[in-house]
Scaffold this motif. Structure first.
Motif, mmCIF file in Angstrom:
data_model
loop_
_atom_site.group_PDB
_atom_site.id
_atom_site.type_symbol
_atom_site.label_atom_id
_atom_site.label_comp_id
_atom_site.label_asym_id
_atom_site.label_seq_id
_atom_site.Cartn_x
_atom_site.Cartn_y
_atom_site.Cartn_z
ATOM 1 N N SER A 1 0.854 -1.186 0.000
ATOM 2 C CA SER A 1 0.000 0.000 0.000
ATOM 3 C C SER A 1 0.892 1.238 0.000
ATOM 4 O O SER A 1 2.076 1.157 0.359
ATOM 5 N N PRO A 2 0.338 2.409 -0.362
ATOM 6 C CA PRO A 2 1.133 3.636 -0.276
ATOM 7 C C PRO A 2 1.624 3.907 1.142
ATOM 8 O O PRO A 2 2.753 4.387 1.333
ATOM 9 N N ASP B 1 4.942 0.516 -4.011
ATOM 10 C CA ASP B 1 3.628 -0.090 -3.815
ATOM 11 C C ASP B 1 3.402 -1.110 -4.928
ATOM 12 O O ASP B 1 3.063 -0.751 -6.055
ATOM 13 N N ARG C 1 1.132 -3.115 -5.589
ATOM 14 C CA ARG C 1 -0.215 -3.226 -6.158
ATOM 15 C C ARG C 1 -0.456 -2.201 -7.267
ATOM 16 O O ARG C 1 -1.334 -2.383 -8.114
ATOM 17 N N ARG C 2 0.300 -1.116 -7.243
ATOM 18 C CA ARG C 2 0.093 -0.033 -8.208
ATOM 19 C C ARG C 2 1.312 0.236 -9.081
ATOM 20 O O ARG C 2 1.198 0.966 -10.075
ATOM 21 N N GLU C 3 2.453 -0.298 -8.705
ATOM 22 C CA GLU C 3 3.681 -0.014 -9.427
ATOM 23 C C GLU C 3 4.388 -1.311 -9.798
ATOM 24 O O GLU C 3 4.272 -2.317 -9.090
#
Length: 325
Positions: free
Chosen positions: A173-174, A190, A192-194
């Motif tokens: 997470s961030p 992160d 999940r996003r990167e």
């Protein structure tokens, strides 16, 4: 004494409190009144039936403890009754008392409480032998650790940063990525996003990282090969996403990579004792100076061991989860 037993292989609900006779220390062992026992992923695997203790070891889970020495086995002169120590053990930590080989026992770092020290042995022994001995991480090199807010991750970030490496860490997470940066990573990623491969390549001018510590496996194997620098070292310590993988291993040859791994629990007392001596010489001064600090996410009494394991499996924690008898 009270202890936690695994009634049958399964989820956290199979853990139950029971009683047994207090153990006596054998020659070369100390008996510790447990103030804190760390919870680690291998405990979860043991509970599920996939990671049994070594032959001759207790079935009681728990790989690390800290507390007061209350009895000495024959031949032990390194400690006295009343000393406060932490220890790596093959099993038996989830209890009021635990025996430990003296070679695998270290003094509680000055300025640390027994509870804080309860989360030290398993992660520091693991990180030291894998990142610095097998991975050969050197000052000025670039290091990537996956699972940066796990107990292993928190230790790896702080220790690598303290010893002069440039640290990168993945997290879920961030907020967790930011926590990694607060611990010493130059970049928390992160996952999940990167894409950690792209982030690492961009941050290093396309060079990649020199050492990777991975406990994920699965599709991370191929991505680690991409993220590694020339002559890089990848150290595998677990397979949370599976150990059967498909990847193009050409990069292993082209980049002259080393891909290695290890387990700790089944090693001999002498091998673990050698790691302990290096920790005492190289790492304990950093702990006592406050350069590396304990990160305890939560503590639970023995009666709430089920809830503690549920938290471990949720991966919602940052740092260590401890049982506090």
């Amino acid at each position: 004494m009270r202890y936690v037993k695994i009634v049958r292989p399964g989820g956290p609900e199979v853990l139950a409190l029971d009683e047994m006779a207090r153990p006596d220390p054998a020659p070369g062992e100390v008996l510790i009144r447990v103030a804190a026992a760390g919870i680690n992923r291998p405990d979860v695997f043991q509970r599920g039936g996939s990671y049994p203790p070594p032959p001759g070891a207790s079935d009681v889970p728990g790989l690390e403890v800290a507390g007061e020495v209350v009895a000495l086995g024959r031949g032990v002169d390194a400690y006295a009754v009343g000393d406060h120590v932490c220890a790596l053990v093959a099993s038996g930590g989830y209890a009021d008392y635990c025996v430990a080989p003296v070679e695998q026992t270290l003094p509680v770092p000055s300025g640390w409480s027994d509870i804080e020290a309860g989360g030290v042995p398993e992660t520091f022994f693991t990180v030291w032998t894998n990142v610095f001995q097998r991975g050969g991480l050197q000052p000025g090199e670039r290091f990537l650790v996956h699972g940066g807010t796990s107990g292993i991750g928190v230790t790896a970030i702080q220790l690598a940063h303290a010893l002069g490496a440039e640290v990168y860490a993945t997290a879920g997470s961030p907020e967790k990525a930011k926590a990694c940066e607060e611990l010493g990573a130059v970049r928390g990623i992160d996952y999940r996003r990167e894409d950690f491969v792209e982030v690492v390549k961009q941050a290093t001018g396309g060079k990649g990282v020199d050492v990777i510590l991975d406990m994920v496996g699965g599709d991370y194997v191929a991505r680690n090969l991409e993220a590694a620098a020339m002559n890089g070292r990848i150290v595998q310590i677990a397979w949370l996403q599976g150990s059967r993988v498909e990847a193009d291993f050409t990069k292993l040859m082209v980049k002259r990579l080393t891909w290695t791994g290890s387990t700790l629990r089944a090693r001999s007392v002498a091998e673990k004792g050698a790691i302990a001596q290096e920790l005492r010489t190289r790492v304990w001064p950093l702990l006592e100076a406050g350069t590396i600090r304990p990160v305890v996410h939560a503590t639970f009494p023995l009666t709430e061991v089920v809830e503690a394991h549920r938290l471990m499996e949720s991966s919602a924690h940052t740092g260590k989860i401890l049982l506090v008898p």
